[in-house]
Every structure is written in structure tokens, then in C-alpha cells.
Scaffold this active site. Sequence first.
Site, PDB file in Angstrom:
ATOM      1  N   ASP A  52      -2.701  -8.246  -7.673  1.00  0.00           N
ATOM      2  CA  ASP A  52      -2.426  -8.629  -6.290  1.00  0.00           C
ATOM      3  C   ASP A  52      -3.182  -9.904  -5.880  1.00  0.00           C
ATOM      4  O   ASP A  52      -4.028  -9.880  -4.993  1.00  0.00           O
ATOM      5  CB  ASP A  52      -2.851  -7.435  -5.401  1.00  0.00           C
ATOM      6  N   HIS A  66       0.824  -1.217   0.000  1.00  0.00           N
ATOM      7  CA  HIS A  66       0.000   0.000   0.000  1.00  0.00           C
ATOM      8  C   HIS A  66       0.854   1.261   0.000  1.00  0.00           C
ATOM      9  O   HIS A  66       0.485   2.262  -0.616  1.00  0.00           O
ATOM     10  CB  HIS A  66      -0.981  -0.038   1.177  1.00  0.00           C
ATOM     11  N   HIS A 106      -7.414  -7.563  -8.431  1.00  0.00           N
ATOM     12  CA  HIS A 106      -7.783  -8.432  -7.303  1.00  0.00           C
ATOM     13  C   HIS A 106      -8.070  -7.510  -6.116  1.00  0.00           C
ATOM     14  O   HIS A 106      -7.221  -7.294  -5.253  1.00  0.00           O
ATOM     15  CB  HIS A 106      -6.644  -9.389  -6.968  1.00  0.00           C
ATOM     16  N   SER A 122      -6.587  -1.733  -1.017  1.00  0.00           N
ATOM     17  CA  SER A 122      -6.136  -0.991  -2.199  1.00  0.00           C
ATOM     18  C   SER A 122      -7.278  -0.233  -2.900  1.00  0.00           C
ATOM     19  O   SER A 122      -7.045   0.890  -3.368  1.00  0.00           O
ATOM     20  CB  SER A 122      -5.412  -1.921  -3.177  1.00  0.00           C
ATOM     21  N   GLU A 130     -13.179  -8.249  -8.649  1.00  0.00           N
ATOM     22  CA  GLU A 130     -13.105  -9.183  -7.515  1.00  0.00           C
ATOM     23  C   GLU A 130     -13.972 -10.386  -7.873  1.00  0.00           C
ATOM     24  O   GLU A 130     -15.089 -10.226  -8.347  1.00  0.00           O
ATOM     25  CB  GLU A 130     -13.576  -8.495  -6.223  1.00  0.00           C
TER      26      GLU A 130
HETATM   27  N1  SAM Z   1      -5.687  -5.853  -3.416  1.00  0.00           N
HETATM   28  C1  SAM Z   1      -6.309  -6.022  -2.125  1.00  0.00           C
HETATM   29  C2  SAM Z   1      -5.720  -5.004  -1.162  1.00  0.00           C
HETATM   30  O1  SAM Z   1      -4.523  -4.675  -1.281  1.00  0.00           O
HETATM   31  O2  SAM Z   1      -6.477  -4.504  -0.309  1.00  0.00           O
HETATM   32  C3  SAM Z   1      -6.122  -7.404  -1.572  1.00  0.00           C
HETATM   33  C4  SAM Z   1      -6.454  -8.500  -2.529  1.00  0.00           C
HETATM   34  S1  SAM Z   1      -6.289 -10.133  -1.905  1.00  0.00           S
HETATM   35  C5  SAM Z   1      -4.565 -10.357  -1.774  1.00  0.00           C
HETATM   36  C6  SAM Z   1      -6.687 -11.078  -3.323  1.00  0.00           C
HETATM   37  C7  SAM Z   1      -8.157 -10.992  -3.707  1.00  0.00           C
HETATM   38  O3  SAM Z   1      -8.318 -11.537  -5.015  1.00  0.00           O
HETATM   39  C8  SAM Z   1      -9.089 -11.797  -2.825  1.00  0.00           C
HETATM   40  O4  SAM Z   1     -10.119 -10.964  -2.359  1.00  0.00           O
HETATM   41  C9  SAM Z   1      -9.654 -12.892  -3.729  1.00  0.00           C
HETATM   42  O5  SAM Z   1     -11.007 -13.212  -3.450  1.00  0.00           O
HETATM   43  C10 SAM Z   1      -9.540 -12.252  -5.080  1.00  0.00           C
HETATM   44  N2  SAM Z   1      -9.396 -13.153  -6.236  1.00  0.00           N
HETATM   45  C11 SAM Z   1      -8.878 -14.394  -6.298  1.00  0.00           C
HETATM   46  N3  SAM Z   1      -8.791 -14.803  -7.576  1.00  0.00           N
HETATM   47  C12 SAM Z   1      -9.266 -13.790  -8.336  1.00  0.00           C
HETATM   48  C13 SAM Z   1      -9.397 -13.571  -9.734  1.00  0.00           C
HETATM   49  N4  SAM Z   1      -9.016 -14.502 -10.616  1.00  0.00           N
HETATM   50  N5  SAM Z   1      -9.886 -12.394 -10.166  1.00  0.00           N
HETATM   51  C14 SAM Z   1     -10.268 -11.425  -9.286  1.00  0.00           C
HETATM   52  N6  SAM Z   1     -10.166 -11.566  -7.963  1.00  0.00           N
HETATM   53  C15 SAM Z   1      -9.661 -12.720  -7.482  1.00  0.00           C
END
Ligand code: SAM
Length: 288
Positions: free
Chosen positions: A172, A19, A42, A104, A122
Site C-alpha cells: 500500500d 480496509h 507500507h 491497516s 515502515e
Molecule cells: N497501509 C497504511 C494503512 O492502510 O493504514 C497506509 C500506508 S500509506 C498509504 C504509505 C506508507 O508507506 C507511508 O506511511 C510511507 O511513509 C510509507 N513508505 C513509503 N515508502 C516506503 C517504503 N519503500 N517502504 C516502507 N514504507 C514506505
Amino acid sequence: MFSYRHGFHAGNHADVLKHLTLLTCLELLHKKETPLMLIDTHAGAGIYNLQDRFATTSQESEEGILKLFQMRSSALLTNSIRHYLQIIEGLQTQSNQLEIYPGSPYLFWQSMRSLDKLRLMELHPTDFPVLKSNIESIQRKRQDIKIDLTNGFTHLKAYLPPLSRRALVLIDPSYEDKADYHHVIQTLQESIKRFSTGVYVIWYPVLSRLDATEFPERLKKLCNECQLPWLKAELRIKGHQELGLSASGVWVINPPWKLKESLELDLPVLQSILEIAGMGQHSITNQE
Ligand code: SAM
């Protein structure tokens, strides 16, 4: 993949590194007035409560943002770290207590200007409606924001290249599914073909497993093949043998001007505040 909930990890040391890097990239890119497309492939839930059952079960924020937040009046802090903490402070209902942590999507939203666009993706069926309602509760009139319940790896191309020809893309995934390593590389290959001048920020865990150790090398090979500048920043807070994730990294393709200089000031401070038993390390490297 649906077993992963970012609520367990919100505000941990990896979130702090990611972040802070994201906010710094945004600040540097905003030095130009041209509109920016901001993309989070993500996104997670967008805003987290560090007192809920996820965060209190894992207690990961205690080795991350809670430690840093306690130091918010310290003279040690850099301007970028202070700015990050001020955003977090602005979210709290009680000024002395850290309860709400921005993901994020919130940080993107907080930094976006009226001419920028924000695209959030998401896939989790439970986190998606939470993200949607969190963003709708803060969205201002005429802000150009789209939130998609979709696979961020495959959907990213729908937004590239952006009309403004300027974008910051955060990729991410959780990497709990080992295929994520491959999907990141594949997504970058396709995205760079469409839009090679975008700024791509990729978060990854630093682990001793082969797929994880190979990952930065694969990113480097990709950047070198595409002749694109890159920057890698890693932060370790504890020894390998300790419980939980001990280190993570961010890989930035087309890093904004002065990002390296800014992280060179920030990472020693983060290390000194977050390290456990003197086992902290950090490194910042870029292409020769
Ligand atoms: N970027 C966020 C942050 O920094 O606050 C954290 C994201 S977390 C590490 C990963 C997220 O990706 C999860 O909420 C998960 O449900 C989602 N996810 C998993 N596979 C995905 C995909 N193929 N496309 C979109 N989201 C996905």
C-alpha cells in the site's frame, strides 16, 4: 518520499475501500485454522486521530469514514461493513464521536489469532516510532509481531515463503513517487517466484495520468503470465474534476473464496453512502 504522511488521508474513501477489503480477506482466510503470516509492507502510523492537525487540515475523512460512521445504524449496511464499523466504534473513547481511526496495522492486529504472525514495515523516520509505540501499546503477551524500519518493497522477500505456507500481504504505497508503480510490479514478480500461493492485496489510486491508468493493465499482465487468479475492485465517489482523489482500487491476487460475492454486496452500499452529486461508480472484475 518523506513528505507523505498518511495522517492527512486517514479515513478517506480510499482507506474505506482498502480496509473493508482487507478485513473481508482476513475473515475469509480465517475460515481455515492453519496459521497465517500477515504482512503490511507500507504500514503507516497504525492508528490515527481524526482531530489532529493532519486530518483537520485535509478533512478527507469527511468524504469517507465520517460519512459512513454516521450511517452505522442503517439497515442498508452489509455484515462486512457493520463489522468494520464495530471495530472502529470499539476504538472510540466517546461512543457518539468518531475520533480515532484504525490503519491497516491495527486492523491486522485486531484480526490476528494466537497462531498468526504479523510483520509491519515502515520507512518514514517520524511515522515508524509512532507505529512502534501504537502497536506496543496494544500488543498482547506472546503475540508474534515484528515491526521493521525498512523498505517494504525490498524487505518483503525476507518473510517469503512463510513456514505455514499461508500469507496475506498488503502492499500500500502512496504512489507520490511515480517509481512506486514500477516497484510494486517488481516486488510482486520477486514475491510470486518465492511464494505464488499467497494472497496479495495491492491498493492504487485511480487517476487519469498514464502511469496510473496503465497500472491495472500491468497487474493483469503479470497475473496472466504467472497464471494466477485476480480480482479488481474500484470505487469512485465523485467526478474527475473535483478536488482531491476521486477514485481508487484494490487488486487482489489469489483472492479468497467468496471475496467477489462479498464485495458485490458491499460496494453498491459504499457507493450509495459516499457518492457526491450522483457521480459515484463501482466495478468488480476478475479473470475470465
Ligand atoms: N497501509 C497504511 C494503512 O492502510 O493504514 C497506509 C500506508 S500509506 C498509504 C504509505 C506508507 O508507506 C507511508 O506511511 C510511507 O511513509 C510509507 N513508505 C513509503 N515508502 C516506503 C517504503 N519503500 N517502504 C516502507 N514504507 C514506505
